[in-house]
Design an enzyme around this catalytic site. Sequence first.
Site, PDB file in Angstrom:
ATOM      1  CB  ALA A   1       0.217   5.578   1.498  1.00  0.00           C
TER       2      ALA A   1
ATOM      3  N   GLY B   1      -4.764   5.494   3.172  1.00  0.00           N
ATOM      4  CA  GLY B   1      -4.969   5.825   1.730  1.00  0.00           C
ATOM      5  C   GLY B   1      -6.096   4.901   1.446  1.00  0.00           C
TER       6      GLY B   1
ATOM      7  CD  GLU C   1      -6.393   9.517   3.175  1.00  0.00           C
ATOM      8  OE1 GLU C   1      -5.403   8.633   2.765  1.00  0.00           O
ATOM      9  OE2 GLU C   1      -6.289  10.684   3.621  1.00  0.00           O
TER      10      GLU C   1
ATOM     11  CD  GLU D   1      -3.392   8.076   7.252  1.00  0.00           C
ATOM     12  OE1 GLU D   1      -4.033   7.745   8.318  1.00  0.00           O
ATOM     13  OE2 GLU D   1      -3.682   7.812   6.247  1.00  0.00           O
TER      14      GLU D   1
HETATM   15  N1  DAK Z   1       2.526  -0.370   2.929  1.00  0.00           N
HETATM   16  C1  DAK Z   1       3.393  -1.404   2.327  1.00  0.00           C
HETATM   17  N2  DAK Z   1       3.265  -2.648   2.620  1.00  0.00           N
HETATM   18  C2  DAK Z   1       2.194  -3.328   3.351  1.00  0.00           C
HETATM   19  C3  DAK Z   1       1.192  -2.504   3.693  1.00  0.00           C
HETATM   20  C4  DAK Z   1       1.292  -0.740   3.661  1.00  0.00           C
HETATM   21  N3  DAK Z   1       0.523  -0.121   4.113  1.00  0.00           N
HETATM   22  N4  DAK Z   1       0.350  -3.156   4.364  1.00  0.00           N
HETATM   23  C5  DAK Z   1       0.578  -4.198   4.490  1.00  0.00           C
HETATM   24  N5  DAK Z   1       1.904  -4.412   3.733  1.00  0.00           N
HETATM   25  C6  DAK Z   1       2.460  -5.544   3.390  1.00  0.00           C
HETATM   26  C7  DAK Z   1       3.315  -6.140   4.760  1.00  0.00           C
HETATM   27  O1  DAK Z   1       4.741  -5.367   4.864  1.00  0.00           O
HETATM   28  C8  DAK Z   1       3.449  -7.686   4.304  1.00  0.00           C
HETATM   29  O2  DAK Z   1       4.438  -7.763   3.214  1.00  0.00           O
HETATM   30  P1  DAK Z   1       5.694  -8.916   3.562  1.00  0.00           P
HETATM   31  O3  DAK Z   1       6.411  -8.162   4.820  1.00  0.00           O
HETATM   32  O4  DAK Z   1       5.125 -10.039   3.680  1.00  0.00           O
HETATM   33  O5  DAK Z   1       6.634  -8.556   2.193  1.00  0.00           O
HETATM   34  C9  DAK Z   1       2.231  -8.015   3.363  1.00  0.00           C
HETATM   35  O6  DAK Z   1       1.573  -6.813   2.973  1.00  0.00           O
HETATM   36  C10 DAK Z   1       1.100  -8.734   4.395  1.00  0.00           C
HETATM   37  O7  DAK Z   1       0.882  -7.646   5.733  1.00  0.00           O
HETATM   38  P2  DAK Z   1       1.088  -8.311   7.435  1.00  0.00           P
HETATM   39  O8  DAK Z   1       2.000  -9.434   7.102  1.00  0.00           O
HETATM   40  O9  DAK Z   1       1.359  -7.302   7.982  1.00  0.00           O
HETATM   41  O10 DAK Z   1      -0.384  -8.928   7.305  1.00  0.00           O
HETATM   42  P3  DAK Z   1      -1.217  -8.991   8.775  1.00  0.00           P
HETATM   43  O11 DAK Z   1      -2.585  -9.582   8.377  1.00  0.00           O
HETATM   44  O12 DAK Z   1      -0.538  -9.429   9.744  1.00  0.00           O
HETATM   45  O13 DAK Z   1      -1.694  -7.363   9.079  1.00  0.00           O
HETATM   46  C11 DAK Z   1      -2.384  -5.184   8.844  1.00  0.00           C
HETATM   47  C12 DAK Z   1      -2.333  -6.675   8.274  1.00  0.00           C
HETATM   48  C13 DAK Z   1      -3.339  -4.368   7.720  1.00  0.00           C
HETATM   49  C14 DAK Z   1      -3.108  -4.814   9.996  1.00  0.00           C
HETATM   50  C15 DAK Z   1      -0.890  -4.709   8.729  1.00  0.00           C
HETATM   51  O14 DAK Z   1      -0.454  -5.190   7.321  1.00  0.00           O
HETATM   52  C16 DAK Z   1      -0.834  -3.074   8.821  1.00  0.00           C
HETATM   53  O15 DAK Z   1      -0.833  -2.788   9.853  1.00  0.00           O
HETATM   54  N6  DAK Z   1      -0.614  -2.541   7.513  1.00  0.00           N
HETATM   55  C17 DAK Z   1      -0.367  -1.060   7.668  1.00  0.00           C
HETATM   56  C18 DAK Z   1      -1.671  -0.246   7.463  1.00  0.00           C
HETATM   57  C19 DAK Z   1      -1.356   1.091   7.624  1.00  0.00           C
HETATM   58  O16 DAK Z   1      -0.787   1.580   8.786  1.00  0.00           O
HETATM   59  N7  DAK Z   1      -2.104   1.951   6.680  1.00  0.00           N
HETATM   60  C20 DAK Z   1      -1.849   3.296   6.697  1.00  0.00           C
HETATM   61  C21 DAK Z   1      -0.590   3.581   5.792  1.00  0.00           C
HETATM   62  S1  DAK Z   1      -0.410   5.331   5.782  1.00  0.00           S
HETATM   63  C22 DAK Z   1       1.110  11.365   2.073  1.00  0.00           C
HETATM   64  C23 DAK Z   1       0.435  10.384   1.230  1.00  0.00           C
HETATM   65  C24 DAK Z   1      -0.579   9.537   1.861  1.00  0.00           C
HETATM   66  C25 DAK Z   1      -0.580   9.302   3.030  1.00  0.00           C
HETATM   67  C26 DAK Z   1       0.068  10.174   3.855  1.00  0.00           C
HETATM   68  C27 DAK Z   1       0.825  11.258   3.243  1.00  0.00           C
HETATM   69  N8  DAK Z   1       1.851  12.288   1.321  1.00  0.00           N
HETATM   70  C28 DAK Z   1       2.658  11.971  -0.072  1.00  0.00           C
HETATM   71  C29 DAK Z   1       2.560  13.353   2.167  1.00  0.00           C
HETATM   72  C30 DAK Z   1      -1.415   8.188   3.614  1.00  0.00           C
HETATM   73  C31 DAK Z   1      -0.719   7.442   4.248  1.00  0.00           C
HETATM   74  C32 DAK Z   1      -1.156   6.114   4.706  1.00  0.00           C
HETATM   75  O17 DAK Z   1      -2.154   5.530   4.179  1.00  0.00           O
END
Ligand code: DAK
Length: 255
Positions: A62, A107, A110, A130
């Site tokens: 997400a 997401g 998922e 998450e």
């Molecule tokens: N969202 C937004 N931007 C993201 C992102 C994300 N999930 N993942 C990466 N990006 C963006 C980064 O911010 C960066 O953008 P800039 O800062 O350059 O503008 C760009 O993508 C490149 O990312 P990195 O520079 O971080 O790249 P790296 O290779 O260093 O790292 C990484 C890659 C995948 C390890 C890292 O980006 C990371 O940890 N990303 C987050 C992964 C994550 O935590 N995903 C789970 C998200 S939580 C709900 C609905 C849905 C959900 C829950 C509740 N409700 C409505 C109640 C589900 C939640 C989730 O999915």
Amino acid sequence: MTVKLTREGPYALLTLDRPEALNALSFDIIRQIDAALEQARLWDIRALIITGAGDKAFCAGADIKKLMGRSLEEQKRGAELGQVTFAKLDRFPVPSIAAINGYAFGGGMELAMACTFRVAGPGARMGLPEVKLGLIPGYGGTQRLPRLVGEARAMELILTGRTVKPEQALQIGLVNQVVEVDVVAAAIAFADQFSGYSKLALNFARDAVQRALSVPLSEGLRIEVDLSTLAYQTEDADEGMSAFIEKRIPQFKDR
Ligand code: DAK
């Protein structure tokens, strides 16, 4: 458009095309996925393949930047939006394959789990992180992961937020295949294994398997009696059995 839908021979290819944000799912992108599914269901295709643009990510989850600052009601509607769309994918009229070409987190994982099959490339990394954000999965992760890998492993992955690599994902049954080459080409080759069969038979089988884990065995066996009887009534069943007896290749017509 950040979601692209194209034809690849008998298959539809849906590509999340936002590589600068690792194909993260904004609510707008989820709506676009929904619209693409509605469009693709009108096409005469044998499978749907989903992948991410770029060489880093299938989908990093997400869009965290857009999850914040929303009211309780908006969050609930957001979770429902994702769940309805992913459920459409789950019940899509032809099997779907996630071609996981990089990160599949939150997401993104998922989305992959709502597909019928998952093929992982060498750079694939999967997880539900998450909890690290103080959240829990909202697009079906707590329900589909235990169905795929069992309760203990699902609990471990969700409570630790740990990432798994392709070989471990294969070992625990999270993915069906791990490949060293182009993952979309591998997903196409995977689909080639069943694309010549009757869509009716495939769907009866999918329906029975999907219901297996949500009903008691006795009811599941009754479902199998009903669906296998329905399959037997199709023209394709006549064709399949006739072709066997006549020692020829069957020509299924999805009837
Ligand atoms: N969202 C937004 N931007 C993201 C992102 C994300 N999930 N993942 C990466 N990006 C963006 C980064 O911010 C960066 O953008 P800039 O800062 O350059 O503008 C760009 O993508 C490149 O990312 P990195 O520079 O971080 O790249 P790296 O290779 O260093 O790292 C990484 C890659 C995948 C390890 C890292 O980006 C990371 O940890 N990303 C987050 C992964 C994550 O935590 N995903 C789970 C998200 S939580 C709900 C609905 C849905 C959900 C829950 C509740 N409700 C409505 C109640 C589900 C939640 C989730 O999915």
